[in-house]
Motif scaffolding. Structure first.
Motif, PDB file in Angstrom:
ATOM      1  N   GLU A 187       0.832  -1.202   0.000  1.00 47.06           N
ATOM      2  CA  GLU A 187       0.000   0.000   0.000  1.00 47.06           C
ATOM      3  C   GLU A 187       0.871   1.258   0.000  1.00 47.06           C
ATOM      4  OE1 GLU A 187      -3.128  -0.174   2.822  1.00 47.06           O
ATOM      5  OE2 GLU A 187      -3.718   1.905   2.482  1.00 47.06           O
ATOM      6  N   TRP A 188       1.962   1.210   0.736  1.00 47.16           N
ATOM      7  CA  TRP A 188       2.866   2.365   0.813  1.00 47.16           C
ATOM      8  C   TRP A 188       3.419   2.696  -0.576  1.00 47.16           C
ATOM      9  CZ3 TRP A 188       7.960   3.502  -0.236  1.00 47.16           C
ATOM     10  CH2 TRP A 188       8.497   4.630   0.369  1.00 47.16           C
ATOM     11  N   ARG A 220       2.178   1.927  -3.461  1.00 40.67           N
ATOM     12  CA  ARG A 220       1.100   2.401  -4.339  1.00 40.67           C
ATOM     13  C   ARG A 220       0.810   3.883  -4.061  1.00 40.67           C
ATOM     14  NH1 ARG A 220      -4.881   0.069  -3.954  1.00 40.67           N
ATOM     15  NH2 ARG A 220      -5.770   1.051  -5.808  1.00 40.67           N
ATOM     16  N   GLU A 221       0.777   4.237  -2.800  1.00 40.81           N
ATOM     17  CA  GLU A 221       0.485   5.628  -2.451  1.00 40.81           C
ATOM     18  C   GLU A 221       1.601   6.572  -2.901  1.00 40.81           C
ATOM     19  OE1 GLU A 221       0.007   6.430   1.702  1.00 40.81           O
ATOM     20  OE2 GLU A 221      -0.683   8.480   1.331  1.00 40.81           O
ATOM     21  N   TRP A 222       2.853   6.164  -2.660  1.00 43.13           N
ATOM     22  CA  TRP A 222       3.963   7.049  -3.030  1.00 43.13           C
ATOM     23  C   TRP A 222       4.115   7.165  -4.543  1.00 43.13           C
ATOM     24  CZ3 TRP A 222       7.016  10.680  -1.015  1.00 43.13           C
ATOM     25  CH2 TRP A 222       6.934  10.878   0.362  1.00 43.13           C
ATOM     26  N   ALA A 238       1.604   7.126  -6.614  1.00 45.96           N
ATOM     27  CA  ALA A 238       0.529   8.048  -7.002  1.00 45.96           C
ATOM     28  C   ALA A 238       0.903   9.481  -6.649  1.00 45.96           C
ATOM     29  CB  ALA A 238      -0.762   7.645  -6.296  1.00 45.96           C
ATOM     30  N   GLU A 239       1.515   9.650  -5.462  1.00 47.86           N
ATOM     31  CA  GLU A 239       1.897  11.001  -5.031  1.00 47.86           C
ATOM     32  C   GLU A 239       3.031  11.537  -5.904  1.00 47.86           C
ATOM     33  OE1 GLU A 239       0.427  12.804  -2.337  1.00 47.86           O
ATOM     34  OE2 GLU A 239      -1.067  11.251  -2.684  1.00 47.86           O
ATOM     35  N   LEU A 287       6.907   4.846   9.791  1.00 50.67           N
ATOM     36  CA  LEU A 287       6.123   3.604   9.807  1.00 50.67           C
ATOM     37  C   LEU A 287       6.856   2.508  10.570  1.00 50.67           C
ATOM     38  CD1 LEU A 287       4.685   3.455   6.194  1.00 50.67           C
ATOM     39  CD2 LEU A 287       3.397   3.648   8.310  1.00 50.67           C
TER      40      LEU A 287
END
Lengths: 491, 109
Positions: free
Chosen positions: A31-32, A34-36, A38-39, A75
């Motif tokens: 998930e990390w 995927r988020e980074w 996208a960011e 994290l």
């Protein structure tokens, strides 16, 4: 999905984030990431809309990506608070053993890799027979190839008292050719067919009229270590010879560097010219000839006696293992002069500790010594034979010196480490506390106190050994101390 | 007691700014960064802690919406009830907080 900016810069940004991804706890990485990603896409969309590289925007993006590391570390910290890992004690017995095993593996590796050490192992593999003597002219010691083939035949035909067999060889430089090869100059030893049986090398009887035995180095160099080479024919001048085997390289103690041995049957007679004669002592000869150099007088009918010199070619060079064992002996003799060999005194009876714990304590000491010795051996062999040539005398001395110092220092460490380990849990004592004043040694106790982190023992180490407190002492703590230790080691 | 359960929890100014940005309608990491002017190394860890304390919660955007806009799906953050209560108490502590960004209402107006 459209990507923005220069592809190389984008790849560098992703690589930076991927580095931070490694820090993120395993369960949250997907998930990390995927988020980074996208960011990052959003950041590139804002800062780098075209494919041209703008240093200002790339610097801003670089700073953005560095933030991923702080996020990953955050994290990781949160994960640690949520799932605290079991505290690993420093100086646990298993850590010591694992470290020593790692050291042993690391020291063993050079002995498999370094060419000098490999050559030494090959040399140790060469089986040689005892009682071998190289005979040479007593008046010409500088050149051992002084015995004529006629003299050799005369000795061989006559019954001898001290020798039961003779072999002859003569080293020449010859051009050797074989199919698909124009030929090259080899150092050929023309030897009597009994040569290998006399020196004790296992070789099947030669069926071919002329058999040639390659040295291992020539086999590798000229034939690429081809295993199917046996039975092939080579041309030596006008003569054909069949390859019948390969002998390991090594210093057999015989003179002459040889690429191949051409075995000539006795029926053909040995080649003319002066060469080397190797003789084997009979049982009566071995009992009478004990010196490595012996004067030999040869009597022949109707001739004046000739004087020869017999030099033992047996391997009296000590093997690395023998050198190491000798070094261990020297180190053990020197050990009491370097350090105290006593483990320590106990203020109360050792009976307080169960016999299993006592056995574990001594077993731990034995395990450390058992791991230390092979480590010191491999290090000494690696240094001795990895840095010098295998036949050099300095290799022997270097190995001896490294072995002695390695064993001595290693044993000092083993004993020192054992003295600092709690006899109950085998952990190293910690939290040293200075007690008393050195200047008041004779009025009050002065020294250092260390405590077992498991709450089992207290160690008193005197600052100055006195007649009433000469060595360190253990004091076993009774159960009333237990409440002070939050995480006692299970007994 | 977890911080999120107590509306009187004292947030740092950074965390309060992030909550204020969320309240103002900036609901994913990069937009909060842009609006607050805080670096990524501050914003994302602060949001992790806020989420751990149940002051905000996250939700992935639907893939179909992201595909329609030709971009990867975003992870959106939303304030919880505890987060709103905490923001209210933080506004009393940091009176200038409300003036930092335009709220949704202000922007619509």
């Amino acid at each position: 999905m459209k990507d923005f900016g220069n592809p190389l810069a984008r790849a560098l940004n992703l690589a930076l984030i991927a580095g931070a991804w490694l820090i993120v706890p395993g369960g949250e990485r997907g998930e990390w990431w995927r988020e980074w990603r996208a960011e990052l896409w959003q950041a590139r969309h804002e800062h780098a809309c075209d494919s041209r590289v703008s240093w200002a925007s790339e610097r801003a993006l670089f700073g953005f990506c560095l933030g991923a590391y702080q996020d990953a570390l955050c994290l990781r910290r949160l994960e640690r608070r949520t799932h605290p890992v079991h505290r690993v004690r420093f100086g646990a017995a298993w850590q010591c053993i694992v470290s020593m095993v790692v050291l042993l593996v690391v020291s063993y590796t050079p002995s498999r890799v370094l060419p000098g050490v490999r050559a030494e192992r090959k040399l140790a593999r060469v089986p040689t027979r005892s009682g071998l003597v190289l005979i040479q002219d007593a008046n010409n010691e500088d050149s051992p190839a002084t015995i004529s083939s006629g003299q050799y035949r005369a000795w061989k035909e006559r019954k001898q008292e001290f020798f039961d067999d003779f072999a002859f060889y003569r080293v020449t430089r010859e051009k050797v050719r074989w199919p698909q090869h124009d030929g090259s100059g080899w150092s050929i030893a023309r030897a009597s067919s009994n040569f290998f049986s006399l020196v004790g090398l296992p070789l099947q009887p030669v069926r071919a009229e002329s058999g040639i035995v390659l040295s291992e180095s020539a086999w590798r160099r000229e034939f690429g270590a081809n295993l199917d080479i046996a039975g092939s024919e080579v041309q030596l001048g006008s003569r054909r010879a069949t390859i019948v085997g390969v002998v390991p390289d090594g210093d057999w103690g015989l003179p002459g560097k040889v690429d191949a041995w051409l075995l000539e049957p006795e029926s053909q007679g040995t080649s003319a010219g002066a060469g080397y004669v190797v003789a084997h002592l009979s049982s009566s000869g071995e009992s009478k000839v004990r010196s490595p150099r012996v004067q030999i007088t040869s009597y022949a009918p109707h001739r004046t006696p000739d004087d020869f010199l017999g030099i033992s070619v047996c391997h009296d060079v000590p093997t690395p293992l023998r050198i190491f064992l000798f070094a261990v002996l020297l180190a053990m003799l020197a050990l009491p002069a370097v350090t105290s060999v006593s483990i320590s005194e106990y203020s109360v009876s050792f009976d307080e500790v169960s016999w299993k714990r006592q056995a574990l304590c001594w077993g731990f000491l034995a395990a450390k010594i058992a791991l230390l010795l092979p480590t010191a051996y491999f290090v000494s062999v690696g240094v001795g034979y990895g840095l010098t040539t295998v036949t050099s005398a300095s290799a022997t001395y270097l190995q001896l010196a490294v072995s002695v110092f390695g064993c001595l220092l290693g044993m000092c460490w083993v004993l020192s480490d054992q003295r600092k380990r709690c006899p109950v849990c085998l952990e190293r004592v910690a939290h040293p506390a200075r007690v008393g004043q050195f200047s008041r040694t004779f009025l009050a106790w002065s020294g250092t106190e260390l405590m077992c982190t498991g709450g089992h023992t207290l160690l008193h180490v005197p600052a100055l050994p006195t007649s009433w407190f000469s060595t360190q002492r253990w004091m076993f703590l009774d159960p009333s101390w237990k409440f002070l230790f939050a995480d006692p080691v299970q007994e | 007691m977890a911080p999120g359960k107590n509306p009187d929890t004292r947030l740092s100014h950074t965390a309060a700014m992030i909550l204020q940005a969320l309240d103002a309608g900036f609901i994913y990491g990069f937009s909060i960064m842009e609006m607050t002017g805080l670096p990524s190394g501050t914003v994302y860890p602060a949001m992790r802690r806020l989420e751990r304390d149940d002051l905000i919660r996250s939700q992935w955007e639907k893939q179909s919406i992201a595909d329609a806009e030709q971009r990867p799906p975003r992870k959106y953050y939303k304030m919880t009830a505890a987060g709103r209560a905490t923001l209210e108490s933080s506004r009393k502590r940091y009176p200038l907080l409300e003036r930092l960004f335009p709220t949704e209402e202000v922007r619509k107006a």
